[in-house]
Motif scaffolding. Structure first.
Motif, PDB file in Angstrom:
ATOM      1  N   ALA A 205      10.219  -2.496 -18.640  1.00 51.67           N
ATOM      2  CA  ALA A 205       9.910  -1.158 -19.166  1.00 51.67           C
ATOM      3  C   ALA A 205      10.808  -0.112 -18.516  1.00 51.67           C
ATOM      4  O   ALA A 205      11.330   0.787 -19.180  1.00 51.67           O
ATOM      5  N   ARG A 206      10.995  -0.244 -17.225  1.00 52.12           N
ATOM      6  CA  ARG A 206      11.840   0.695 -16.479  1.00 52.12           C
ATOM      7  C   ARG A 206      13.295   0.613 -16.939  1.00 52.12           C
ATOM      8  O   ARG A 206      14.004   1.622 -16.966  1.00 52.12           O
ATOM      9  N   ALA A 207      13.707  -0.580 -17.369  1.00 51.54           N
ATOM     10  CA  ALA A 207      15.090  -0.796 -17.782  1.00 51.54           C
ATOM     11  C   ALA A 207      15.364  -0.290 -19.194  1.00 51.54           C
ATOM     12  O   ALA A 207      16.518  -0.271 -19.626  1.00 51.54           O
ATOM     13  N   GLY A 208      14.317   0.079 -19.924  1.00 51.93           N
ATOM     14  CA  GLY A 208      14.514   0.605 -21.269  1.00 51.93           C
ATOM     15  C   GLY A 208      14.378  -0.412 -22.380  1.00 51.93           C
ATOM     16  O   GLY A 208      14.831  -0.178 -23.506  1.00 51.93           O
ATOM     17  N   ALA A 209      13.730  -1.545 -22.091  1.00 51.33           N
ATOM     18  CA  ALA A 209      13.462  -2.517 -23.147  1.00 51.33           C
ATOM     19  C   ALA A 209      12.586  -1.861 -24.214  1.00 51.33           C
ATOM     20  O   ALA A 209      11.787  -0.976 -23.932  1.00 51.33           O
ATOM     21  N   ASP A 210      12.751  -2.315 -25.459  1.00 49.54           N
ATOM     22  CA  ASP A 210      11.933  -1.783 -26.545  1.00 49.54           C
ATOM     23  C   ASP A 210      10.527  -2.369 -26.529  1.00 49.54           C
ATOM     24  O   ASP A 210       9.578  -1.757 -27.037  1.00 49.54           O
ATOM     25  N   GLY A 211      10.419  -3.566 -25.956  1.00 46.39           N
ATOM     26  CA  GLY A 211       9.117  -4.208 -25.903  1.00 46.39           C
ATOM     27  C   GLY A 211       9.071  -5.260 -24.817  1.00 46.39           C
ATOM     28  O   GLY A 211      10.103  -5.732 -24.332  1.00 46.39           O
ATOM     29  N   VAL A 212       7.850  -5.603 -24.432  1.00 38.82           N
ATOM     30  CA  VAL A 212       7.635  -6.701 -23.487  1.00 38.82           C
ATOM     31  C   VAL A 212       6.619  -7.658 -24.092  1.00 38.82           C
ATOM     32  O   VAL A 212       5.679  -7.235 -24.778  1.00 38.82           O
ATOM     33  N   GLN A 213       6.835  -8.924 -23.840  1.00 42.30           N
ATOM     34  CA  GLN A 213       5.891  -9.949 -24.280  1.00 42.30           C
ATOM     35  C   GLN A 213       5.267 -10.560 -23.038  1.00 42.30           C
ATOM     36  O   GLN A 213       5.967 -11.148 -22.207  1.00 42.30           O
ATOM     37  N   LEU A 214       3.955 -10.415 -22.923  1.00 38.54           N
ATOM     38  CA  LEU A 214       3.232 -10.847 -21.744  1.00 38.54           C
ATOM     39  C   LEU A 214       2.590 -12.195 -22.044  1.00 38.54           C
ATOM     40  O   LEU A 214       1.642 -12.286 -22.828  1.00 38.54           O
ATOM     41  N   ASP A 215       3.115 -13.223 -21.419  1.00 39.97           N
ATOM     42  CA  ASP A 215       2.717 -14.589 -21.767  1.00 39.97           C
ATOM     43  C   ASP A 215       1.684 -15.129 -20.795  1.00 39.97           C
ATOM     44  O   ASP A 215       1.856 -15.062 -19.574  1.00 39.97           O
ATOM     45  N   LYS A 216       0.600 -15.650 -21.382  1.00 51.49           N
ATOM     46  CA  LYS A 216      -0.440 -16.358 -20.626  1.00 51.49           C
ATOM     47  C   LYS A 216      -1.100 -15.489 -19.554  1.00 51.49           C
ATOM     48  O   LYS A 216      -1.485 -15.987 -18.493  1.00 51.49           O
ATOM     49  N   MET A 217      -1.227 -14.206 -19.824  1.00 51.71           N
ATOM     50  CA  MET A 217      -2.012 -13.329 -18.961  1.00 51.71           C
ATOM     51  C   MET A 217      -3.426 -13.228 -19.515  1.00 51.71           C
ATOM     52  O   MET A 217      -3.620 -13.256 -20.742  1.00 51.71           O
ATOM     53  N   SER A 218      -4.402 -13.112 -18.642  1.00 51.98           N
ATOM     54  CA  SER A 218      -5.785 -12.987 -19.089  1.00 51.98           C
ATOM     55  C   SER A 218      -6.032 -11.582 -19.635  1.00 51.98           C
ATOM     56  O   SER A 218      -5.285 -10.642 -19.323  1.00 51.98           O
ATOM     57  N   PRO A 219      -7.079 -11.381 -20.422  1.00 47.58           N
ATOM     58  CA  PRO A 219      -7.412 -10.031 -20.887  1.00 47.58           C
ATOM     59  C   PRO A 219      -7.620  -9.047 -19.736  1.00 47.58           C
ATOM     60  O   PRO A 219      -7.262  -7.871 -19.850  1.00 47.58           O
ATOM     61  N   GLN A 228      -0.276   0.948 -17.024  1.00 48.01           N
ATOM     62  CA  GLN A 228       0.898   1.192 -16.181  1.00 48.01           C
ATOM     63  C   GLN A 228       2.170   1.205 -17.024  1.00 48.01           C
ATOM     64  O   GLN A 228       3.058   2.044 -16.837  1.00 48.01           O
ATOM     65  N   LEU A 229       2.244   0.260 -17.950  1.00 49.93           N
ATOM     66  CA  LEU A 229       3.410   0.196 -18.822  1.00 49.93           C
ATOM     67  C   LEU A 229       3.475   1.401 -19.745  1.00 49.93           C
ATOM     68  O   LEU A 229       4.543   1.973 -19.979  1.00 49.93           O
ATOM     69  N   ARG A 230       2.324   1.843 -20.272  1.00 48.11           N
ATOM     70  CA  ARG A 230       2.284   3.007 -21.163  1.00 48.11           C
ATOM     71  C   ARG A 230       2.711   4.275 -20.413  1.00 48.11           C
ATOM     72  O   ARG A 230       3.416   5.132 -20.957  1.00 48.11           O
ATOM     73  N   ALA A 231       2.279   4.392 -19.163  1.00 43.14           N
ATOM     74  CA  ALA A 231       2.636   5.568 -18.366  1.00 43.14           C
ATOM     75  C   ALA A 231       4.142   5.620 -18.113  1.00 43.14           C
ATOM     76  O   ALA A 231       4.751   6.688 -18.066  1.00 43.14           O
ATOM     77  N   MET A 232       4.737   4.450 -17.984  1.00 45.05           N
ATOM     78  CA  MET A 232       6.168   4.377 -17.709  1.00 45.05           C
ATOM     79  C   MET A 232       6.998   4.605 -18.972  1.00 45.05           C
ATOM     80  O   MET A 232       8.030   5.287 -18.945  1.00 45.05           O
ATOM     81  N   GLN A 233       6.536   4.030 -20.107  1.00 44.07           N
ATOM     82  CA  GLN A 233       7.265   4.153 -21.362  1.00 44.07           C
ATOM     83  C   GLN A 233       6.255   4.172 -22.520  1.00 44.07           C
ATOM     84  O   GLN A 233       5.857   3.116 -23.031  1.00 44.07           O
ATOM     85  N   PRO A 234       5.835   5.355 -22.964  1.00 42.77           N
ATOM     86  CA  PRO A 234       4.759   5.467 -23.964  1.00 42.77           C
ATOM     87  C   PRO A 234       5.045   4.727 -25.266  1.00 42.77           C
ATOM     88  O   PRO A 234       4.105   4.279 -25.922  1.00 42.77           O
ATOM     89  N   ARG A 235       6.311   4.610 -25.661  1.00 42.58           N
ATOM     90  CA  ARG A 235       6.630   3.989 -26.947  1.00 42.58           C
ATOM     91  C   ARG A 235       6.903   2.485 -26.835  1.00 42.58           C
ATOM     92  O   ARG A 235       7.286   1.844 -27.808  1.00 42.58           O
ATOM     93  N   LEU A 236       6.694   1.931 -25.681  1.00 40.17           N
ATOM     94  CA  LEU A 236       6.926   0.502 -25.473  1.00 40.17           C
ATOM     95  C   LEU A 236       5.982  -0.322 -26.347  1.00 40.17           C
ATOM     96  O   LEU A 236       4.783  -0.049 -26.416  1.00 40.17           O
ATOM     97  N   VAL A 237       6.510  -1.333 -27.032  1.00 42.17           N
ATOM     98  CA  VAL A 237       5.685  -2.272 -27.789  1.00 42.17           C
ATOM     99  C   VAL A 237       5.267  -3.395 -26.853  1.00 42.17           C
ATOM    100  O   VAL A 237       6.112  -4.024 -26.207  1.00 42.17           O
ATOM    101  N   ILE A 238       3.974  -3.638 -26.776  1.00 44.47           N
ATOM    102  CA  ILE A 238       3.447  -4.620 -25.825  1.00 44.47           C
ATOM    103  C   ILE A 238       2.779  -5.748 -26.600  1.00 44.47           C
ATOM    104  O   ILE A 238       1.818  -5.534 -27.345  1.00 44.47           O
TER     105      ILE A 238
END
Length: 280
Positions: A205-219, A228-238
């Motif tokens: 997110a800090r590097a300016g990626a358009d999106g992150v894919q979070l694999d095998k994380m629990s709810p 935390q990700l939204r605060a860093m980059q509000p338009r990030l697709v998660i």
């Protein structure tokens, strides 16, 4: 909704008719005019009518649609009637049933997943991956769309998705350098980074990626990380991926992610349809 080429339709026919219909030939079946009606035997979501109509037309049959892909079905509901000669009706019969049953199963599973997920977050999307059955991806993606889902990534040429497998061959580059390189070479493409952990996701997110894919994380892990990700980059697709099922979809969606990415839809149980032929 999705275009199927004549070559794709022809391949569906040739798969079942490599030479001719031996049963029809051996019985001396008269090519009398008749009809073939497909009927749902259970509740579900309809998928497969569009390619089946094209298949029927390629065989010289007249298609009479009685429902549309994406419709909710009730047991006993007729969805399609084909008219024409007995020989062509028998060529269309089983392959048409395969389309309706297998695609209908995927579409119904997708709708179930979408409904479950949106109970936790009305704006979340459910996406089918490219981890589909070899040779059947386009049809399976079509079924996902009929069920109210979306296609995560139709193929390698679409978006940029950086996995750990790519990074293994670029050990000297950190996430920021990977994002910068991808954007420099493909400025029009969406850059998505699959993150191995929270630290990796925050770096992307800090590097300016358009999106992150979070694999095998629990709810629970997602619920902590997403703000935390939204605060860093509000338009990030998660995206959340891994372990997402109808019974867990609402929890994953409630974490605040944008997309639930899953391959499980392709293993759905086939829908149940009946087919009746009549002589006109």
């Amino acid at each position: 909704m999705m275009y199927f080429s004549q070559a794709e339709i022809d391949q569906l026919i040739l798969e079942d008719v490599p030479l001719h219909d031996e049963t029809t030939r051996a019985l001396g079946l008269p090519d009398a005019p008749g009809s073939l009606t497909y009927t749902a035997r259970q509740h579900g979501v309809l998928a497969g009518i569009a390619p089946l109509q094209r298949l029927a037309q390629a065989l010289g049959l007249r298609a009479e649609p009685l429902a549309a892909d994406g419709d909710l079905l009730a047991p006993g509901q007729a969805v399609l009637r084909l008219h024409g000669g007995a020989h062509a009706l028998h060529l269309a019969w089983k392959q048409g049933m395969n389309l309706l049953e297998y695609l209908g199963g995927i579409a119904s599973a997708t709708r179930q997943m979408v409904d479950a997920a949106r109970a936790g977050n009305p704006r979340v999307q459910v996406a089918g991956t490219r981890k589909a059955h070899p040779g059947a991806r386009k049809l399976q993606h079509y079924a996902v769309l009929c069920g109210g889902g979306m296609v995560h990534r139709a193929g390698l040429s679409e978006t940029i998705l950086v996995f750990a497998q790519h990074r293994a061959f670029l050990p000297g580059l950190d996430v920021e350098q990977l994002v910068a390189r991808a954007k420099a070479h493909s400025p029009e493409k969406f850059v998505l980074i699959e993150a191995e952990d929270a630290q990796d996701a925050l770096a992307a997110a800090r590097a300016g990626a358009d999106g992150v894919q979070l694999d095998k994380m629990s709810p629970q892990e997602l619920a902590e990380l997403v703000p935390q990700l939204r605060a860093m980059q509000p338009r990030l697709v998660i995206n959340a991926a891994g372990g997402i099922r109808p019974d867990s979809a609402a929890q994953f969606a409630a974490s605040g992610v944008d997309v639930l990415v899953t391959s499980s839809l392709y293993n759905a149980r086939a829908a149940d349809f009946g087919a009746v032929m009549r002589v006109d």
